[in-house]
Design a protein around this motif. Structure first.
Motif, PDB file in Angstrom:
ATOM      1  N   UNK A   9       0.831  -1.208   0.000  1.00 51.72           N
ATOM      2  CA  UNK A   9       0.000   0.000   0.000  1.00 51.72           C
ATOM      3  C   UNK A   9       0.865   1.259   0.000  1.00 51.72           C
ATOM      4  N   UNK A 107      -4.022   0.247  -4.990  1.00 49.49           N
ATOM      5  CA  UNK A 107      -3.010   1.266  -5.232  1.00 49.49           C
ATOM      6  C   UNK A 107      -1.805   1.137  -4.323  1.00 49.49           C
ATOM      7  N   UNK A 108      -0.664   1.572  -4.844  1.00 51.10           N
ATOM      8  CA  UNK A 108       0.572   1.669  -4.059  1.00 51.10           C
ATOM      9  C   UNK A 108       1.039   3.112  -4.105  1.00 51.10           C
ATOM     10  N   UNK A 109       1.170   3.697  -2.923  1.00 55.34           N
ATOM     11  CA  UNK A 109       1.690   5.068  -2.881  1.00 55.34           C
ATOM     12  C   UNK A 109       3.202   4.987  -2.695  1.00 55.34           C
TER      13      UNK A 109
ATOM     14  N   UNK B  39     -13.596   6.742  -6.879  1.00 60.14           N
ATOM     15  CA  UNK B  39     -12.463   6.379  -6.024  1.00 60.14           C
ATOM     16  C   UNK B  39     -12.652   7.018  -4.659  1.00 60.14           C
ATOM     17  N   UNK B  43      -9.239   4.411  -1.736  1.00 59.35           N
ATOM     18  CA  UNK B  43      -8.473   4.369  -2.989  1.00 59.35           C
ATOM     19  C   UNK B  43      -8.912   3.260  -3.944  1.00 59.35           C
TER      20      UNK B  43
END
Lengths: 113, 111
Positions: A9, A107-109, B39, B43
């Motif tokens: 993440x 998602x990957x931040x 979204x 997320x």
């Protein structure tokens, strides 16, 4: 339910490091995609793949590469991370035809210091 | 090249009211698909609604509906009876071969 799983993440890396972002889907989808999301720019396509070992450049492929050795896994590689690659990275997958929706990972931040 | 434009970076709506999010696109194709994705803060991108360009009838999903104007290349999303859970970033997307996303509209819902 379709599941698209991104391995991290949050990720913090240093400039010049090689970075791997992994994505796995469990629905036997042919197509997989990598996007980056930046404020005011929406989602921009980095790379996509229509089949195992196949890859196509998207709109912003510079500084990235991908690997798809197995149908369920699509990896995004930053060969030498730079600060301008700090962003949110989203993986998605779907079946082949245009009407089919994309399913997204969480998602990957990535922060590159 | 195809482009998708969302001209409203931020929108706000009172709970239970109706709000419309705008989207325009540019294409020379006649056969394509349009999508609205949501979204939330978690997320996770979630499909809201989908429209096939060859269909004249506007798509509807419960409180969500679209106004698809093919000649004008416009694809707006109407949210009726807005709820607090509707607060999110909304993306309009065009697809023929690959997806092209707009810049996003941040929707806030006031109680």
């Amino acid at each position: 339910d379709v599941k698209v799983t991104q391995s991290s993440r949050y990720l913090v890396k240093r400039t010049g490091e090689k970075v791997f972002l992994e994505c796995v889907q469990d629905m036997d989808h042919e197509n997989m995609f990598w996007y980056r999301q930046d404020p005011g720019l929406g989602l921009r396509l980095i790379y996509f793949s229509y089949d195992v070992k196949m890859k196509e450049k998207g709109d912003i492929p510079e500084g990235y590469s991908v690997s798809r050795e197995k149908k369920e896994r699509f990896s995004l590689i930053l060969e030498s991370a730079s600060t301008n690659q700090t962003s949110m990275y989203l993986c998605a997958s779907n079946h082949g035809v245009a009407k089919n929706i994309q399913y997204f990972g969480a998602g990957t931040r990535l922060s590159v210091l | 090249a195809q482009t998708v434009t969302q001209s409203q970076p931020e929108m706000s709506v009172q709970e239970a009211e109706t709000v419309t999010l705008s989207c325009t696109y540019d294409t020379s194709e006649s056969d394509y698909y349009l999508f609205w994705y949501k979204q939330p803060p978690s997320r996770q991108m979630i499909l809201v609604i989908r429209q096939e360009a060859y269909k004249q009838q506007n798509a509807t999903e419960n409180r969500f509906s679209v106004n698809f104007q093919k000649a004008a290349k416009s694809f707006s999303l109407k949210i009726s009876d807005s709820q607090l859970g509707d607060a999110a970033m909304y993306f309009c997307a065009y697809r023929r071969l690959t997806f092209i996303f707009g810049q996003g509209t941040e929707l806030s819902v006031k109680p």
